[in-house]
Design a protein around this motif. Sequence first.
Motif, PDB file in Angstrom:
ATOM      1  N   ARG A 138       0.859  -1.179   0.000  1.00 12.64           N
ATOM      2  CA  ARG A 138       0.000   0.000   0.000  1.00 12.64           C
ATOM      3  C   ARG A 138       0.902   1.238   0.000  1.00 12.64           C
ATOM      4  NH1 ARG A 138      -3.965   0.534   4.754  1.00 12.64           N
ATOM      5  NH2 ARG A 138      -5.249  -0.822   3.466  1.00 12.64           N
ATOM      6  N   GLN A 163      -3.861   9.729   1.404  1.00 13.79           N
ATOM      7  CA  GLN A 163      -4.759   9.040   0.476  1.00 13.79           C
ATOM      8  C   GLN A 163      -4.010   7.874  -0.150  1.00 13.79           C
ATOM      9  OE1 GLN A 163      -6.030  11.280  -2.948  1.00 13.79           O
ATOM     10  NE2 GLN A 163      -7.775   9.912  -3.327  1.00 13.79           N
ATOM     11  N   GLU A 197      -2.694   0.056  -4.019  1.00 10.28           N
ATOM     12  CA  GLU A 197      -2.754  -1.069  -3.089  1.00 10.28           C
ATOM     13  C   GLU A 197      -3.019  -2.328  -3.897  1.00 10.28           C
ATOM     14  OE1 GLU A 197      -4.988  -2.650   0.960  1.00 10.28           O
ATOM     15  OE2 GLU A 197      -5.554  -0.711   0.109  1.00 10.28           O
ATOM     16  N   VAL A 226      -6.610  -0.638  -5.243  1.00 12.84           N
ATOM     17  CA  VAL A 226      -6.626   0.803  -5.508  1.00 12.84           C
ATOM     18  C   VAL A 226      -5.488   1.111  -6.468  1.00 12.84           C
ATOM     19  CG1 VAL A 226      -6.372   3.111  -4.511  1.00 12.84           C
ATOM     20  CG2 VAL A 226      -7.494   1.309  -3.180  1.00 12.84           C
ATOM     21  N   ASP A 227      -5.796   1.897  -7.493  1.00 15.70           N
ATOM     22  CA  ASP A 227      -4.772   2.347  -8.451  1.00 15.70           C
ATOM     23  C   ASP A 227      -5.255   3.667  -9.050  1.00 15.70           C
ATOM     24  OD1 ASP A 227      -2.700   2.636 -10.222  1.00 15.70           O
ATOM     25  OD2 ASP A 227      -3.218   0.900 -11.458  1.00 15.70           O
ATOM     26  N   ILE A 228      -5.278   4.732  -8.227  1.00 14.27           N
ATOM     27  CA  ILE A 228      -5.898   5.980  -8.685  1.00 14.27           C
ATOM     28  C   ILE A 228      -5.097   6.677  -9.781  1.00 14.27           C
ATOM     29  CG2 ILE A 228      -7.100   6.325  -6.499  1.00 14.27           C
ATOM     30  CD1 ILE A 228      -5.165   8.583  -5.888  1.00 14.27           C
TER      31      ILE A 228
END
Length: 154
Positions: A60, A66, A70, A99-101
């Motif tokens: 992560r 923010q 992850e 998560v992969d913004i």
Amino acid sequence: MKLRALGLLLGSVLVTPVYAAQLEGGTWLCHRPDTPDNMRETTSYQFMPDGTIHSEEWLRRSENNQVQLEFKLAVEYSFFHNGLDFVLKPVHLSRNIMVDINNVNPFDSDARRDLLGYRIFFQPQFESDNRAAFIMRHHITPDQRFTLNCSRRT
């Protein structure tokens, strides 16, 4: 000279099962001591008696409180000794990106192909039956070693 070389070879062959026996049993939970402050990462290795290893890596990375990236990466390795190091060769992998913004996409098709083609060489250094440092290197960067501090979980 030939006897000495033979002795060294036999010595390395005899030591291998001892280290393998020390690694088996339970799961080794490992952390990199040089992990940046904005990253959390753990890797677990379960050494199986059939010469395979099941691993799971969780990572992560955050910025400004923010989560940016992850993921979990699970790899099954074949495991053998080449006379100098233990060698891990990936035979199967699965991955899960939570998560992969920034759309980093760490497991695109090229990266996946590379994951199945690499080898990891490592030398365990045991502090006790339940604590060890895994000194590791990838075949593509053999001069860049990294250390995982590991403890056995039962």
